[in-house]
Design an enzyme around this catalytic site. Structure first.
Site, PDB file in Angstrom:
ATOM      1  N   ASN A   9       0.872  -1.183   0.000  1.00 50.87           N
ATOM      2  CA  ASN A   9       0.000   0.000   0.000  1.00 50.87           C
ATOM      3  C   ASN A   9       0.907   1.231   0.000  1.00 50.87           C
ATOM      4  O   ASN A   9       1.495   1.560   1.023  1.00 50.87           O
ATOM      5  CB  ASN A   9      -0.886  -0.027   1.253  1.00 50.87           C
ATOM      6  CG  ASN A   9      -1.685   1.257   1.420  1.00 50.87           C
ATOM      7  OD1 ASN A   9      -1.837   2.037   0.479  1.00 50.87           O
ATOM      8  ND2 ASN A   9      -2.205   1.477   2.619  1.00 50.87           N
ATOM      9  N   LYS A  11       0.109   4.243  -0.256  1.00 50.25           N
ATOM     10  CA  LYS A  11      -0.555   5.429   0.336  1.00 50.25           C
ATOM     11  C   LYS A  11      -0.354   6.643  -0.569  1.00 50.25           C
ATOM     12  O   LYS A  11      -0.244   6.497  -1.781  1.00 50.25           O
ATOM     13  CB  LYS A  11      -0.038   5.683   1.754  1.00 50.25           C
ATOM     14  CG  LYS A  11      -0.049   4.433   2.625  1.00 50.25           C
ATOM     15  CD  LYS A  11       0.104   4.763   4.069  1.00 50.25           C
ATOM     16  CE  LYS A  11       0.321   3.492   4.866  1.00 50.25           C
ATOM     17  NZ  LYS A  11       0.095   3.670   6.275  1.00 50.25           N
ATOM     18  N   GLU A 164      -5.362  -5.052  10.639  1.00 48.27           N
ATOM     19  CA  GLU A 164      -4.346  -4.024  10.834  1.00 48.27           C
ATOM     20  C   GLU A 164      -4.631  -3.256  12.120  1.00 48.27           C
ATOM     21  O   GLU A 164      -5.432  -2.308  12.120  1.00 48.27           O
ATOM     22  CB  GLU A 164      -4.362  -3.043   9.665  1.00 48.27           C
ATOM     23  CG  GLU A 164      -4.053  -3.661   8.324  1.00 48.27           C
ATOM     24  CD  GLU A 164      -3.428  -2.641   7.384  1.00 48.27           C
ATOM     25  OE1 GLU A 164      -2.320  -2.885   6.940  1.00 48.27           O
ATOM     26  OE2 GLU A 164      -4.040  -1.598   7.133  1.00 48.27           O
ATOM     27  N   GLY A 170       2.444   2.191  10.714  1.00 47.77           N
ATOM     28  CA  GLY A 170       3.380   3.299  10.546  1.00 47.77           C
ATOM     29  C   GLY A 170       4.082   3.725  11.832  1.00 47.77           C
ATOM     30  O   GLY A 170       4.707   4.774  11.884  1.00 47.77           O
TER      31      GLY A 170
HETATM   32  C1  PEP Z   1      -0.664   0.094   5.890  1.00 48.83           C
HETATM   33  O1  PEP Z   1      -0.562   1.135   5.285  1.00 48.83           O
HETATM   34  O2  PEP Z   1      -1.645  -0.609   5.707  1.00 48.83           O
HETATM   35  C2  PEP Z   1       0.400  -0.276   6.821  1.00 48.83           C
HETATM   36  C3  PEP Z   1       0.287  -1.401   7.462  1.00 48.83           C
HETATM   37  O3  PEP Z   1       1.463   0.588   6.958  1.00 48.83           O
HETATM   38  P1  PEP Z   1       2.895   0.270   7.653  1.00 48.83           P
HETATM   39  O4  PEP Z   1       3.367  -1.043   7.061  1.00 48.83           O
HETATM   40  O5  PEP Z   1       3.757   1.413   7.261  1.00 48.83           O
HETATM   41  O6  PEP Z   1       2.663   0.158   9.111  1.00 48.83           O
END
Ligand code: PEP
Length: 254
Positions: A9, A11, A164, A170
């Site tokens: 992802n 983003k 998640e 993040g």
């Molecule tokens: C995400 O954007 O779904 C995510 C899990 O981000 P990160 O891996 O940066 O924590």
């Protein structure tokens, strides 16, 4: 048996040019890695270029969001009808969408139904925030999100779920493999209750939240974890490649 999925992802990162460069380098490093499905989810503006760059490759393309209506006066939105020529997957209900854009279960179930109608494979994100985690409400929150976001979705079909925990996204504070496994096993239980044993045993459930090459092995060795939704590390070719390699070594799940 479930083929693991590693989804990046991106983003709101990468310009058009940067997206093409990233995918060019990923094509060199992950295209031929077998026993794992590979997916990148760039920003909308790069979908067409990334699709063209990946044509004929083994790397799939996904969108990070969509709107539930097919067309009309919804300024700034993008529909499944528009996306279906550009990508195969779509992330629905990422916690950043829930948090900053007030997306909720009823909105998300409409999006999922629209995605399925147009043959896009939805990846539904669920997960508790830090306060809910500390209050021991993880299963309650995940269960509510599962029920409301999948209301009216009668067939699981190509649905993937990504667990998640918001506190792990993040932040560098990843859930332990055991904690992720416990919640994901709970989610598989919800899927059994709604869709039956067979469909639930075929449904991929991913972990997401500060996944790195260092912790990926811990997740993929858990019985119910079928891969990862990767944010930050998906923007670095070396890290994403390592995550894909580690996952491929574990092979099929289930
Ligand atoms: C995400 O954007 O779904 C995510 C899990 O981000 P990160 O891996 O940066 O924590």
């Amino acid at each position: 048996m479930r083929t693991p999925l590693i989804a990046g992802n991106w983003k709101m990162n990468t310009t058009l040019n940067e997206a093409v460069q990233l995918v060019k380098s990923l094509k060199q490093t992950i295209n031929s890695i077998s026993a794992v499905e590979k997916l990148v989810c760039p920003p909308f503006i790069s979908l067409a270029a990334v699709r063209d760059e990946l044509a004929g490759s083994e790397i799939k393309v996904g969108a990070q969001n969509m709107y539930s209506e097919e067309k009309g006066a919804y300024t700034g939105e993008v529909s499944a009808v528009m996306l279906k020529d550009l990508c195969q997957f779509v992330i629905i209900g990422h916690s950043e969408r829930r948090q900053y854009f007030n997306e909720n279960g009823p909105m998300l179930s409409k999006k999922i139904l629209a995605a399925i109608k147009h043959n896009l494979k939805p990846i539904l994100c669920v997960g508790e925030n830090l306060q809910q985690y500390e209050a021991g409400q993880t299963n309650f929150v995940v269960s509510e999100q599962f029920k409301t976001s999948l209301a009216g979705v009668e067939q699981s079909g190509t649905l993937t779920i990504a667990y998640e925990p918001v506190w792990a996204i993040g932040t560098g504070k990843a859930a332990s493999g055991q904690q992720a496994q416990e919640t994901i096993a709970f989610i598989r239980g919800l899927a059994i209750a709604k869709y039956g044993e067979k469909a639930a045993s075929e449904m991929r459930i991913l972990y997401g939240g500060s996944v790195t090459p260092v912790n990926m092995a811990e997740y993929i060795s858990q019985a119910d974890i079928d891969g990862a939704l990767v944010g930050g590390a998906s923007l670095k070719t070396a890290d994403f490649t390592q995550i894909v390699k580690i996952t491929s070594q574990k092979g099929l799940k289930g």
